[in-house]
Write an enzyme that holds these catalytic residues in place. Structure first.
Site, PDB file in Angstrom:
ATOM      1  N   GLU A   1       1.650  -0.553  -5.017  1.00 23.58           N
ATOM      2  CA  GLU A   1       0.724   0.522  -5.337  1.00 23.58           C
ATOM      3  C   GLU A   1       1.618   1.746  -5.505  1.00 23.58           C
ATOM      4  OE1 GLU A   1      -3.381   2.524  -3.670  1.00 23.58           O
ATOM      5  OE2 GLU A   1      -1.759   2.153  -2.245  1.00 23.58           O
TER       6      GLU A   1
ATOM      7  N   ASP B   1       0.834  -1.193   0.000  1.00 21.43           N
ATOM      8  CA  ASP B   1       0.000   0.000   0.000  1.00 21.43           C
ATOM      9  C   ASP B   1       0.876   1.253   0.000  1.00 21.43           C
ATOM     10  OD1 ASP B   1      -2.628   1.401   0.526  1.00 21.43           O
ATOM     11  OD2 ASP B   1      -1.534   1.986   2.325  1.00 21.43           O
TER      12      ASP B   1
END
Length: 708
Positions: free
Chosen positions: A378, A342
């Site tokens: 990401e 993330d």
């Protein structure tokens, strides 16, 4: 109680069958107490007197799995110098393998008084805190092996443990929303029939429900608020939270592996649940604030490139050790197959700028364990220069945000999209080829947990997030969505038919694109969140996958589900859609085929010119994929050949005639037609000759197949 010196490594609580070794790092502490917690609310405090390189440690014979514990750190409380030690606060072990309970929010868990943020708070937090748990590391894995599915054979399914399983009618009530539910035959059967090879789980590291959300009657449903990087989230365990969550998670991984499905974890190593300077003192802040967090020039405050209040200090050797130890633990002890990071750009911020040569990437590159599993970035954060799609090191794959945006733009009718769409369809060579990566570096997706679902993307122009309690201010406002003429739910049959066709178009485009496809859970049967594009706090039926039960919903869902399955298996059956090298745009040497490996045509059947590519209103084209001109060899060096395909895309708002090119095959068969409600023609689909004219309705895809 006997207290032996113990060892400084490994960090955390390590049970060896006769007792437990405890080790914790803090450079800021004057002294540290290990607190063994008892069910009557009392605790036994043991000072950790042994210290090696700022790691305090002790071995306690007879301390068994299930024992709850925490730390109290005695040291300086001087926020103006970045120091926030406070022995009144019971702290979680950063290396805890399991965490029990939940936080009872109140002033007690904060290091300051609510009315006086500069005044130290000495209220005892222990009665209101979660606790670390000693875990039994032993587990019978049997003959479990990581499937190690090659990227070109990978189909990723992003899912939430609770959201995927909470409403499944075949699951017993007591299993719904848990790790055990993931191992249930009903879930595994659905995944295998869909062709899923990798289950990408939204955060399962122990996370915290924010104080603000709890006060609003909401929860941190998504889980991007980690406090324990080694501990499976205890609320997803059906058996208990005194270490049972570890066994239950391992059992789920073992069952998924038996079905040939990999497990990829969405991990949040960029920040913690302690938030900014007004956040609670739960673990890292009280152990050694300045060693774990990036502080600003004024050490009272935190650098925040994540939008969550803090960022971990990626140039700290102790932070890097924590992350690498955590990653290795999940691979070696929990048998996971990879990670999706993330806001990964934050991990590259060794100093201020995003640096692809940062220490974190160096460590991953040389690590013999972590470097061998799937690593997905990401590739952005909210800091300056944080959008880094295409800029991660060669070992990494990336969520391709540019693929998502371009495909959405094409099907909603944006002008000047065709040229970039061609690049995204063929693996985004403009992003990945220059650093030696292949098309498989691109994780292709059109929807994910963050944003509209597939159904909502074709049903809403605007976000509808009122349920989140922020006056619809939260969530992305530019969604690149199109409601097909009506905002939200409607009974208009023409609008419904167009929306269904658009969903088939997105699924077809995703599965026909080079790269690695990722599907968001429930999109295969058109789940909706009512236009909420930021359901991070909606731990309820709004966000849980609604497995269809009523006949009308079941019929509509069944058609999209059948089409999705068919497209996934079409992709799996044909290596021309799963190439491991970029297209050459010319005949391939050694294949005895005079045709190029790829060719682009206007709807009139003429090869595309630069003028065609640059046309503002061009929204339709055909793509020839030559199955006889695949340049990469098979695993034993053998030549790979496949059928050839002609992909016809009509993203324009009007029906168009497409001419089958005359020099690229005499006879074809229609195998996909998204204008049909089932998306596929009958098994004996129409035969098409070179030069024939085919009618494609507005916003539709047709795929023609020519045997090798």
């Amino acid at each position: 109680m006997q207290v032996w010196p113990g060892q400084a490594y490994p960090l955390g609580a390590t049970y060896d069958g006769a007792g437990t070794n405890f080790a914790v790092f803090s450079e800021a502490a004057d002294r540290i107490e290990l607190c063994l917690l008892h069910d009557d609310g009392s605790e036994t405090a043991i000072e950790l007197r042994e210290s090696d390189a700022f790691v305090r440690h002790a071995y306690l014979p007879g301390v068994m799995p299930g024992q709850r514990y925490g730390f109290r750190v005695h040291g300086p409380y001087a926020p103006e110098r970045g120091q926030r030690c406070n022995s009144a606060k019971l702290l979680l072990d950063p290396y805890a393998r399991a965490i029990s309970g939940s936080i009872d929010w109140g002033e007690e868990v904060y290091g300051y008084h609510f009315g006086s943020p500069n005044k130290r708070n000495d209220l005892d937090s222990a009665p209101h805190m979660m606790s670390s748990v000693v875990v039994n590391p032993y587990f019978d894995w049997g003959d479990d092996r990581l499937p190690r599915t090659e990227y070109h054979e990978t189909m990723i399914y992003e899912a939430h443990v609770k959201g995927l399983t909470m409403r499944h009618p075949a699951l017993p009530e007591e299993l719904r929303g848990t790790y055990a539910a993931l191992a249930h035959p009903a879930i595994i059967e659905h995944l295998t029939e869909l062709g899923v090879t990798a289950l990408e789980l939204m955060p399962v590291h122990q996370f915290v429900n924010d104080h603000r959300l709890v006060d609003m009657g909401l929860n941190n449903y998504w889980g991007y608020n980690t406090i324990g990087f080694f501990a499976p989230h205890n609320a997803y365990a059906s058996w208990g939270d005194r270490g049972q969550q570890v066994l239950e998670f391992k059992s789920a991984v073992r069952a998924l592996h038996e079905a040939g499905i990999e497990v990829i974890l969405d991990v949040v190593y960029n920040h913690t649940a302690e938030g900014n300077h007004l956040g609670p003192t739960l673990s890292f802040r009280g152990l050694d604030n300045a060693s774990y967090y990036r502080l600003t020039d004024d050490p009272r405050y935190y650098m925040d490139t994540t939008g969550t209040g803090n960022s971990l200090l990626m140039r700290s050797p102790h932070v890097l050790q924590l992350i690498m130890d955590s990653l290795r633990y999940w691979v070696t002890e929990m048998h996971v197959d990879g990670f999706r990071f993330d806001l990964a750009a934050t991990l590259a911020r060794q100093f201020h700028e995003v640096d692809r040569l940062s220490s974190f990437f160096d460590l991953v590159q040389q690590d013999p364990v972590v470097s061998q599993v799937k690593l997905i970035a990401e590739p952005w954060d909210v800091g300056e220069g944080g959008y880094q799609v295409g800029n991660f090191p060669p070992l990494w794959t990336e969520w391709n945000g540019k693929y998502r945006d371009t495909v959405r733009d094409l099907w909603r009718g944006e002008p000047r999209t065709l040229a970039e769409f061609a690049s995204r369809l063929t693996g985004s060579s403009d992003l990945y080829q220059d650093d030696g990566r292949r098309p498989l570096a691109s994780i292709n997706f059109v929807t994910c947990h963050d944003g509209f679902t597939l159904h909502d993307m074709v049903s809403y122009n605007e976000k509808h997030n009122a349920a989140n309690g922020e006056d619809n201010r939260d969530g992305e406002s530019h969604n690149r969505s199109w409601n097909c003429g009506v905002e939200g739910e409607t009974d208009d049959p023409e609008v419904l038919e167009l929306r269904a066709r658009q969903m088939r178009n997105f699924i077809a485009t995703l599965m026909l694109s080079q790269g690695v496809p990722m599907l968001s859970h429930g999109d295969e049967f058109a789940r909706t969140q009512g236009g909420n594009n930021n359901a991070y706090c909606q731990d309820n039926e709004l966000a849980w996958v609604p497995w269809p039960e009523d006949p009308e919903a079941a019929e509509n869902a069944a058609e999209l589900l059948a089409f999705t399955r068919a497209m996934v298996w079409l992709r799996r059956d044909h290596p021309v859609f799963r190439r491991r090298r970029f297209f050459h745009g010319r005949p391939v040497q050694g294949t005895h085929d005079e045709l190029s490996d790829i060719a682009w045509f206007t709807p009139a059947g003429k090869e595309m010119t630069q003028r065609d590519w640059n046309s503002t209103q061009a929204r339709a084209l055909s793509v020839f994929l030559n199955g006889n001109a695949i340049s990469e060899p098979g695993p034993r060096g053998e030549r790979i050949s496949d059928d050839s395909f002609l992909l016809m895309f009509n993203a324009s708002p009007k029906t168009m005639e497409f001419v089958v090119p005359v020099d690229h095959g005499r006879q074809w068969q229609v195998v996909v037609d998204t204008s049909r409600s089932e998306g596929m023609p009958p098994a004996t689909g129409a035969k098409v000759q070179a030069g024939d004219r085919l009618t494609l309705v507005d916003r539709s895809v047709m795929v023609l197949q020519r045997p090798a």
